[in-house]
Design a protein around this motif. Structure first.
Motif, PDB file in Angstrom:
ATOM      1  N   PRO A  21     -93.175 -24.804 -18.888  1.00  0.00           N
ATOM      2  CA  PRO A  21     -92.525 -23.547 -19.622  1.00  0.00           C
ATOM      3  C   PRO A  21     -91.451 -23.050 -19.159  1.00  0.00           C
ATOM      4  O   PRO A  21     -90.715 -22.537 -19.922  1.00  0.00           O
ATOM      5  N   GLU A  22     -91.170 -22.964 -17.908  1.00  0.00           N
ATOM      6  CA  GLU A  22     -89.672 -22.276 -17.271  1.00  0.00           C
ATOM      7  C   GLU A  22     -88.592 -23.126 -17.623  1.00  0.00           C
ATOM      8  O   GLU A  22     -87.672 -22.600 -17.853  1.00  0.00           O
ATOM      9  N   ASP A  23     -88.764 -24.552 -17.231  1.00  0.00           N
ATOM     10  CA  ASP A  23     -87.355 -25.240 -17.180  1.00  0.00           C
ATOM     11  C   ASP A  23     -87.753 -26.497 -18.206  1.00  0.00           C
ATOM     12  O   ASP A  23     -86.734 -27.210 -18.302  1.00  0.00           O
ATOM     13  N   GLY A  24     -88.342 -26.237 -19.207  1.00  0.00           N
ATOM     14  CA  GLY A  24     -88.811 -27.696 -20.251  1.00  0.00           C
ATOM     15  C   GLY A  24     -87.601 -27.498 -21.129  1.00  0.00           C
ATOM     16  O   GLY A  24     -87.034 -28.706 -21.346  1.00  0.00           O
ATOM     17  N   GLU A  25     -87.056 -26.415 -21.597  1.00  0.00           N
ATOM     18  CA  GLU A  25     -85.894 -26.518 -22.398  1.00  0.00           C
ATOM     19  C   GLU A  25     -84.532 -26.930 -21.821  1.00  0.00           C
ATOM     20  O   GLU A  25     -83.899 -27.870 -22.596  1.00  0.00           O
ATOM     21  N   GLN A  26     -84.470 -26.736 -20.458  1.00  0.00           N
ATOM     22  CA  GLN A  26     -83.420 -27.195 -19.768  1.00  0.00           C
ATOM     23  C   GLN A  26     -83.292 -28.579 -19.509  1.00  0.00           C
ATOM     24  O   GLN A  26     -82.465 -29.477 -19.849  1.00  0.00           O
ATOM     25  N   VAL A  27     -84.596 -29.210 -19.433  1.00  0.00           N
ATOM     26  CA  VAL A  27     -84.850 -30.594 -19.114  1.00  0.00           C
ATOM     27  C   VAL A  27     -84.436 -31.456 -20.574  1.00  0.00           C
ATOM     28  O   VAL A  27     -83.875 -32.277 -20.410  1.00  0.00           O
ATOM     29  N   VAL A  28     -84.785 -30.849 -21.559  1.00  0.00           N
ATOM     30  CA  VAL A  28     -84.634 -31.464 -22.926  1.00  0.00           C
ATOM     31  C   VAL A  28     -83.057 -31.417 -23.397  1.00  0.00           C
ATOM     32  O   VAL A  28     -82.687 -32.445 -23.722  1.00  0.00           O
ATOM     33  N   GLU A  29     -82.416 -30.473 -22.945  1.00  0.00           N
ATOM     34  CA  GLU A  29     -81.120 -30.322 -23.068  1.00  0.00           C
ATOM     35  C   GLU A  29     -80.271 -31.376 -22.075  1.00  0.00           C
ATOM     36  O   GLU A  29     -79.263 -31.927 -22.469  1.00  0.00           O
ATOM     37  N   TYR A  30     -80.857 -31.451 -20.918  1.00  0.00           N
ATOM     38  CA  TYR A  30     -80.239 -32.414 -20.039  1.00  0.00           C
ATOM     39  C   TYR A  30     -80.273 -33.874 -20.508  1.00  0.00           C
ATOM     40  O   TYR A  30     -79.474 -34.600 -20.521  1.00  0.00           O
ATOM     41  N   PHE A  31     -81.565 -34.132 -21.013  1.00  0.00           N
ATOM     42  CA  PHE A  31     -81.740 -35.622 -21.392  1.00  0.00           C
ATOM     43  C   PHE A  31     -80.822 -35.798 -22.805  1.00  0.00           C
ATOM     44  O   PHE A  31     -80.297 -37.160 -22.641  1.00  0.00           O
ATOM     45  N   LYS A  32     -80.696 -34.822 -23.484  1.00  0.00           N
ATOM     46  CA  LYS A  32     -79.736 -34.994 -24.788  1.00  0.00           C
ATOM     47  C   LYS A  32     -78.209 -35.410 -24.067  1.00  0.00           C
ATOM     48  O   LYS A  32     -77.561 -36.173 -24.949  1.00  0.00           O
ATOM     49  N   ALA A  33     -78.134 -34.359 -23.205  1.00  0.00           N
ATOM     50  CA  ALA A  33     -76.608 -34.497 -22.758  1.00  0.00           C
ATOM     51  C   ALA A  33     -76.199 -36.078 -22.093  1.00  0.00           C
ATOM     52  O   ALA A  33     -75.331 -36.772 -22.222  1.00  0.00           O
ATOM     53  N   GLN A  34     -77.529 -36.429 -21.336  1.00  0.00           N
ATOM     54  CA  GLN A  34     -77.108 -37.867 -20.960  1.00  0.00           C
ATOM     55  C   GLN A  34     -77.145 -39.095 -21.811  1.00  0.00           C
ATOM     56  O   GLN A  34     -76.344 -39.852 -21.715  1.00  0.00           O
ATOM     57  N   ALA A  35     -78.000 -38.707 -22.906  1.00  0.00           N
ATOM     58  CA  ALA A  35     -77.830 -39.844 -23.784  1.00  0.00           C
ATOM     59  C   ALA A  35     -76.705 -39.741 -24.624  1.00  0.00           C
ATOM     60  O   ALA A  35     -75.815 -41.029 -24.897  1.00  0.00           O
ATOM     61  N   LEU A  36     -76.217 -38.618 -24.926  1.00  0.00           N
ATOM     62  CA  LEU A  36     -74.745 -38.624 -25.631  1.00  0.00           C
ATOM     63  C   LEU A  36     -73.668 -39.252 -24.424  1.00  0.00           C
ATOM     64  O   LEU A  36     -72.745 -39.933 -25.052  1.00  0.00           O
ATOM     65  N   LEU A  37     -73.419 -39.118 -23.224  1.00  0.00           N
ATOM     66  CA  LEU A  37     -72.672 -39.869 -22.307  1.00  0.00           C
ATOM     67  C   LEU A  37     -72.910 -41.275 -22.157  1.00  0.00           C
ATOM     68  O   LEU A  37     -71.774 -41.950 -22.507  1.00  0.00           O
ATOM     69  N   MET A  38     -74.006 -41.601 -22.413  1.00  0.00           N
ATOM     70  CA  MET A  38     -74.165 -43.215 -22.519  1.00  0.00           C
ATOM     71  C   MET A  38     -73.635 -43.759 -23.838  1.00  0.00           C
ATOM     72  O   MET A  38     -72.966 -44.611 -23.797  1.00  0.00           O
ATOM     73  N   LYS A  39     -73.744 -42.909 -24.894  1.00  0.00           N
ATOM     74  CA  LYS A  39     -73.276 -43.620 -26.034  1.00  0.00           C
ATOM     75  C   LYS A  39     -71.822 -43.643 -26.058  1.00  0.00           C
ATOM     76  O   LYS A  39     -71.232 -44.519 -26.512  1.00  0.00           O
ATOM     77  N   GLU A  40     -71.068 -42.534 -25.612  1.00  0.00           N
ATOM     78  CA  GLU A  40     -69.506 -42.460 -25.380  1.00  0.00           C
ATOM     79  C   GLU A  40     -68.964 -43.633 -24.783  1.00  0.00           C
ATOM     80  O   GLU A  40     -68.217 -44.167 -25.027  1.00  0.00           O
ATOM     81  N   LYS A  41     -69.980 -43.803 -23.667  1.00  0.00           N
ATOM     82  CA  LYS A  41     -69.400 -44.592 -22.584  1.00  0.00           C
ATOM     83  C   LYS A  41     -69.498 -46.295 -23.286  1.00  0.00           C
ATOM     84  O   LYS A  41     -68.421 -47.194 -23.103  1.00  0.00           O
TER      85      LYS A  41
END
Length: 317
Positions: A21-41
């Motif tokens: 509950p404390e860091d779940g939202e940050q984990v979701v945003e982190y995974f989304k950011a990583q996926a976007l970086l992989m797509k741009e690469k």
């Protein structure tokens, strides 16, 4: 990875938030950011591959265009040379106009003949048409040879003459009468030149000096050493030889031109055209020591004329 939001649907995001509950939202945003970086690469790598592929294809196209242009120039020269050397066909024969004797006819008949000539027979018409067609076919090569004959030229403007500085000189290892020079003609690397300057010539005096070189000769091997240009020198019947010297202030790479013969030189002189052999009888040094072609001096624009150190009335070879 085409749609990053599909990887994290609401149920998956809710599950992650429920687990943490404390860091779940940050984990979701982190995974989304990583996926976007992989797509741009991935997109960037694909773009680099496409650029490299285009560069390779452009290089191939340039080589193909250069080859086609060379083939077209050679074909055009062969056509024009053939047209110039072939004799012009004789003009078609013209038959005299038929005459009708009128001396022994009465005056009225004579006037009728003069005012109302009989129409030509079908045989005469066919013969005239045949002669006309033959005349057109014969006249066409003559006009082609005249129009094409204005394009080719066999004069000194076809020679690529440049000023060069002799960087080094040595005896040819396999021929005592020859020498090998390394000459700077204003290019990225010096050219190797094999010349017949051995024998009585003091080779050490040539090093560092300026000379005139013919640079569009075809490279050839002379006694095991490839020669990439030709040093121009003059000689007299008593076997005295001197190099042509450019005017003061000349630098390697300066073009030697002729006021009365403008034009661009050939990219490479073809041996079958025999351009050098045809021009050489008119390349001479006059009584003042000035090198000339049919009386027109070897000139470096803005700097002066090419001369010999001491020889006069000599031939250039």
């Amino acid at each position: 990875m085409d749609n990053v939001d599909d990887l994290f649907n609401p149920s998956l995001a809710a599950a992650l938030i429920k687990l943490d509950p404390e860091d779940g939202e940050q984990v979701v945003e982190y995974f989304k950011a990583q996926a976007l970086l992989m797509k741009e690469k991935a997109l960037l790598q694909a773009s680099v591959r496409d650029q490299r592929k285009l560069l390779v294809e452009n290089g191939k196209l340039k080589k193909d265009i250069e080859l086609l242009r060379t083939q077209l120039q050679d074909k055009q020269r062969r056509r024009t040379a053939k047209a110039v050397l072939s004799p012009a066909p004789p003009p078609p024969p013209v038959s005299p106009a038929p005459t009708t004797p009128v001396a022994n006819q009465p005056a009225g008949a004579t006037a009728a003949v003069l005012t109302n000539p009989s129409p030509p027979s079908s045989h005469d018409r066919r013969e005239r048409q045949s002669r006309r067609r033959r005349g057109e076919r014969k006249a066409r090569p003559t006009s082609d040879s005249l129009s094409l004959g204005a394009e080719p030229r066999v004069d000194v403007s076809r020679l690529d003459l440049r000023v060069g500085r002799i960087l080094s000189v040595r005896r040819h290892p396999l021929a005592e009468a020859m020498s090998v020079q390394e000459v700077d003609v204003g290019e990225n690397a010096p050219r190797t030149v094999v010349s017949k300057l051995g024998g009585k010539t003091h080779l050490e005096e040539l090093q560092g000096g300026l000379a005139v070189l013919l640079c569009n000769v075809k490279a050839c091997k002379l006694r095991g050493v490839v020669s990439q240009a030709r040093l121009l020198c003059c000689s007299t019947p008593d076997d005295c030889t001197e190099l042509l010297t450019p005017p003061t202030g000349s630098t390697p790479g300066d073009r030697v031109t002729f006021l009365n013969y403008p034009g661009d030189p050939d990219r490479e002189l073809q041996s079958k055209d025999r351009v050098w052999e045809l021009l050489q009888p008119d390349l001479q040094v006059d009584s003042r020591g000035v090198a000339n072609y049919k009386g027109c001096g070897f000139e470096v624009k803005g700097k002066g004329l090419c001369r010999t150190p001491s020889l006069t009335d000599a031939v250039i070879r």
